[in-house]
Design a protein around this motif. Sequence first.
Motif, PDB file in Angstrom:
ATOM      1  N   GLU A 110      58.603  -8.228  -8.721  1.00 50.92           N
ATOM      2  CA  GLU A 110      58.216  -6.956  -9.094  1.00 50.92           C
ATOM      3  C   GLU A 110      59.257  -5.794  -8.943  1.00 50.92           C
ATOM      4  OE1 GLU A 110      56.815  -7.575  -4.992  1.00 50.92           O
ATOM      5  OE2 GLU A 110      56.708  -8.930  -6.992  1.00 50.92           O
ATOM      6  N   VAL A 111      60.276  -6.071  -8.171  1.00 52.24           N
ATOM      7  CA  VAL A 111      61.213  -5.037  -8.022  1.00 52.24           C
ATOM      8  C   VAL A 111      62.047  -4.936  -9.382  1.00 52.24           C
ATOM      9  CG1 VAL A 111      62.825  -6.677  -6.801  1.00 52.24           C
ATOM     10  CG2 VAL A 111      63.221  -4.426  -6.710  1.00 52.24           C
ATOM     11  N   ALA A 112      62.351  -6.297  -9.914  1.00 54.53           N
ATOM     12  CA  ALA A 112      63.213  -6.391 -11.045  1.00 54.53           C
ATOM     13  C   ALA A 112      62.235  -5.663 -11.978  1.00 54.53           C
ATOM     14  CB  ALA A 112      63.582  -7.711 -11.320  1.00 54.53           C
ATOM     15  N   ASP A 113      61.346  -5.862 -12.206  1.00 56.75           N
ATOM     16  CA  ASP A 113      60.168  -5.189 -13.286  1.00 56.75           C
ATOM     17  C   ASP A 113      59.775  -3.977 -12.905  1.00 56.75           C
ATOM     18  OD1 ASP A 113      60.276  -7.838 -14.369  1.00 56.75           O
ATOM     19  OD2 ASP A 113      58.386  -8.221 -13.490  1.00 56.75           O
ATOM     20  N   GLY A 114      60.330  -3.268 -12.051  1.00 58.51           N
ATOM     21  CA  GLY A 114      60.327  -1.574 -12.070  1.00 58.51           C
ATOM     22  C   GLY A 114      59.915  -1.083 -10.812  1.00 58.51           C
ATOM     23  N   LEU A 115      59.303  -2.013  -9.708  1.00 59.59           N
ATOM     24  CA  LEU A 115      58.587  -1.335  -8.513  1.00 59.59           C
ATOM     25  C   LEU A 115      59.606  -0.968  -7.626  1.00 59.59           C
ATOM     26  CD1 LEU A 115      55.927  -0.726  -7.117  1.00 59.59           C
ATOM     27  CD2 LEU A 115      55.826  -3.243  -6.345  1.00 59.59           C
ATOM     28  N   ARG A 116      60.095   0.280  -7.611  1.00 58.51           N
ATOM     29  CA  ARG A 116      61.346   0.701  -6.922  1.00 58.51           C
ATOM     30  C   ARG A 116      61.385   1.897  -7.060  1.00 58.51           C
ATOM     31  NH1 ARG A 116      65.825  -2.644 -10.485  1.00 58.51           N
ATOM     32  NH2 ARG A 116      65.480  -1.598 -12.487  1.00 58.51           N
ATOM     33  N   ALA A 117      61.548   2.960  -6.163  1.00 61.28           N
ATOM     34  CA  ALA A 117      61.944   4.459  -6.048  1.00 61.28           C
ATOM     35  C   ALA A 117      62.570   4.840  -4.709  1.00 61.28           C
ATOM     36  CB  ALA A 117      60.364   5.105  -5.833  1.00 61.28           C
ATOM     37  N   PRO A 118      63.362   6.012  -5.004  1.00 58.00           N
ATOM     38  CA  PRO A 118      64.124   6.452  -3.943  1.00 58.00           C
ATOM     39  C   PRO A 118      62.995   7.214  -2.831  1.00 58.00           C
ATOM     40  CG  PRO A 118      64.725   7.505  -5.999  1.00 58.00           C
ATOM     41  CD  PRO A 118      63.281   6.739  -6.261  1.00 58.00           C
ATOM     42  N   LEU A 160      70.707   4.720  -9.775  1.00 56.87           N
ATOM     43  CA  LEU A 160      71.465   4.058 -10.783  1.00 56.87           C
ATOM     44  C   LEU A 160      70.446   2.584 -10.626  1.00 56.87           C
ATOM     45  CD1 LEU A 160      75.285   4.445  -9.857  1.00 56.87           C
ATOM     46  CD2 LEU A 160      73.784   5.590 -11.557  1.00 56.87           C
ATOM     47  N   GLU A 161      70.094   2.211 -11.968  1.00 58.28           N
ATOM     48  CA  GLU A 161      69.245   0.765 -11.890  1.00 58.28           C
ATOM     49  C   GLU A 161      69.970   0.038 -13.015  1.00 58.28           C
ATOM     50  OE1 GLU A 161      64.813   1.764 -11.753  1.00 58.28           O
ATOM     51  OE2 GLU A 161      65.384   3.536 -11.908  1.00 58.28           O
ATOM     52  N   ASP A 162      69.768  -1.412 -12.634  1.00 61.32           N
ATOM     53  CA  ASP A 162      70.007  -2.203 -14.124  1.00 61.32           C
ATOM     54  C   ASP A 162      68.388  -2.458 -14.545  1.00 61.32           C
ATOM     55  OD1 ASP A 162      69.078  -3.809 -11.635  1.00 61.32           O
ATOM     56  OD2 ASP A 162      70.350  -5.222 -11.787  1.00 61.32           O
ATOM     57  N   TRP A 163      68.315  -2.786 -15.884  1.00 62.75           N
ATOM     58  CA  TRP A 163      66.952  -2.821 -16.429  1.00 62.75           C
ATOM     59  C   TRP A 163      67.330  -4.086 -17.227  1.00 62.75           C
ATOM     60  CZ3 TRP A 163      62.566  -1.660 -15.112  1.00 62.75           C
ATOM     61  CH2 TRP A 163      61.500  -1.829 -15.991  1.00 62.75           C
ATOM     62  N   LEU A 164      66.344  -5.041 -17.280  1.00 64.79           N
ATOM     63  CA  LEU A 164      66.127  -6.297 -18.077  1.00 64.79           C
ATOM     64  C   LEU A 164      65.664  -5.937 -19.513  1.00 64.79           C
ATOM     65  CD1 LEU A 164      65.284  -8.841 -15.127  1.00 64.79           C
ATOM     66  CD2 LEU A 164      67.485  -8.290 -15.877  1.00 64.79           C
ATOM     67  N   GLN A 165      65.981  -7.110 -20.188  1.00 64.50           N
ATOM     68  CA  GLN A 165      65.273  -6.952 -21.560  1.00 64.50           C
ATOM     69  C   GLN A 165      64.065  -7.416 -21.756  1.00 64.50           C
ATOM     70  OE1 GLN A 165      67.315  -5.312 -23.958  1.00 64.50           O
ATOM     71  NE2 GLN A 165      67.975  -4.676 -21.909  1.00 64.50           N
ATOM     72  N   MET A 166      63.576  -8.105 -20.555  1.00 63.16           N
ATOM     73  CA  MET A 166      62.143  -8.640 -20.621  1.00 63.16           C
ATOM     74  C   MET A 166      61.731  -8.742 -19.085  1.00 63.16           C
ATOM     75  SD  MET A 166      63.295 -12.414 -21.862  1.00 63.16           S
ATOM     76  CE  MET A 166      64.230 -11.842 -23.077  1.00 63.16           C
ATOM     77  N   PRO A 167      60.442  -9.111 -18.887  1.00 64.07           N
ATOM     78  CA  PRO A 167      59.992  -9.374 -17.511  1.00 64.07           C
ATOM     79  C   PRO A 167      60.855 -10.572 -16.835  1.00 64.07           C
ATOM     80  CG  PRO A 167      57.997  -9.221 -18.625  1.00 64.07           C
ATOM     81  CD  PRO A 167      59.284  -9.092 -19.802  1.00 64.07           C
ATOM     82  N   TYR A 168      61.223 -10.140 -15.553  1.00 66.55           N
ATOM     83  CA  TYR A 168      62.183 -11.126 -14.927  1.00 66.55           C
ATOM     84  C   TYR A 168      61.858 -12.799 -14.830  1.00 66.55           C
ATOM     85  CZ  TYR A 168      65.164 -13.218 -11.239  1.00 66.55           C
ATOM     86  OH  TYR A 168      65.982 -13.945 -10.642  1.00 66.55           O
ATOM     87  N   ASP A 169      60.396 -13.028 -14.800  1.00 67.67           N
ATOM     88  CA  ASP A 169      60.020 -14.391 -14.632  1.00 67.67           C
ATOM     89  C   ASP A 169      60.200 -14.755 -16.090  1.00 67.67           C
ATOM     90  OD1 ASP A 169      59.208 -14.253 -12.096  1.00 67.67           O
ATOM     91  OD2 ASP A 169      57.206 -13.877 -12.249  1.00 67.67           O
ATOM     92  N   LEU A 170      59.916 -14.125 -17.181  1.00 68.03           N
ATOM     93  CA  LEU A 170      59.988 -14.788 -18.464  1.00 68.03           C
ATOM     94  C   LEU A 170      61.586 -14.922 -18.716  1.00 68.03           C
ATOM     95  CD1 LEU A 170      58.687 -15.518 -21.360  1.00 68.03           C
ATOM     96  CD2 LEU A 170      58.981 -13.204 -21.960  1.00 68.03           C
TER      97      LEU A 170
END
Length: 421
Positions: free
Chosen positions: A128-136, A156-166
């Motif tokens: 879930e952290v890779a999918d957006g669950l993160r905040a300062p 600064l964040e890295d953002w994937l092109q699809m959900p991490y598990d997929l």
Amino acid sequence: MLLLLGIIQLFGILQALGARVEVGWDVGYLNISRDGYSTWLAVGVNGRQPIAPVYVDEGDTLLLNVRNSLDKPISLHAHGLFQRNTTYYDGVGMVTECGIPPGESFTYVIDTGGQTGTFWIHGHYGSEVADGLRAPFIIREKAPAVQYDEDVLITLEDWLQMPYDLMGARAQQIRFDQLFSNYPTVLINGIDGNKSQPIHFVPGKRYRLRIASMSVSYWFKFRLPGHKLEIVESDGIAIEPLAVDGLDMCPGQRYSVLVTAHDTDAFNFRFNVTFYADYVPKLADFNPRHYEIPLVYREGAPTRRYAIVGDDKLVWQDEFAMVPRNRQPLLEPVNRRITVSKQEHTPYDGFGLPTYSLGDYAYTHPMVPSLITALTTGNWANNSLAYGPQTNTHVVEHMEVVELMLVNPSGKDHSIHMHGY
């Protein structure tokens, strides 16, 4: 008179104790495009992305009321908080807690415990952290050791092109020339890095820039050509000012730097952000990738450009040169020495590349959270096998001074973060 003195003393105690700050998070799915390229089912809070920063003051206690509206368990970790005597709120799924089941709620009571600085809160159960669950998460000092006019947060964040598990499921099915579709993009202050919103300076003012890498797996280099950066905080620890040209930040690192604006508004400038990783193939325009943040002194002023300078000609931060302001003495004598080596295991991550562990086995969750095992198994709690061999557990005594040596034989950088220290 005695009554007045008592009231004054009570007021002082209440001030020292700080406030109780309540924040409500309803964690759910959002079909969203954050980078302008791909739309997918990400994770947000209260129906929004980016998740709003959490601000408290020194001495405050954060009550984070969390409802899990996902279809899988979640947990939340306040990255960099010591959690002294409150390990059960550290938020590591199946280590310090079972996780919050779907449809259920839980309150994390986070005592800031005298800590101040720049932190972040993120999911720590699965992907879930890779999918957006993160905040300062910012803890403001009551009496800052350094003086500045304005506080500016840059995430600064890295953002994937699809959900991490997929992405992980698809990784084994793609050719090398298709890898670019798996390269993350960059989010700066929560939006597509190519559309970064300007940061405004007023001539002569002094700014504290809090730069937080909320990255999952990529590094960032951060510079402001034409200005000198002075580091005053590293990962929540106040340090003596250290002048640098730029910051080379691994996932999870945070720095505060002081920058004094020029005395004139004749020119605007640009922050430079380079996004890279040495463990995935280099590919033009993808790894490394370059972004710029406009720095505006005056609307309409020309932007001053600088010649490209090689990294070897610049001064980057050196952790060994940093001196903590609290001058904490070296812990000694050492009671126990532990050497842990990073091991490589069967590929299965999102790029089809090897995964790693700190020990002989690739880590998998135990059946029972490790903290509960430690509290309920009596003398067995002193046996590392009680936690499962796949956890690579080391058992130490309370108040021992432990010297931990981490060995990285791969030749590639790998950031390591130790909870609670």
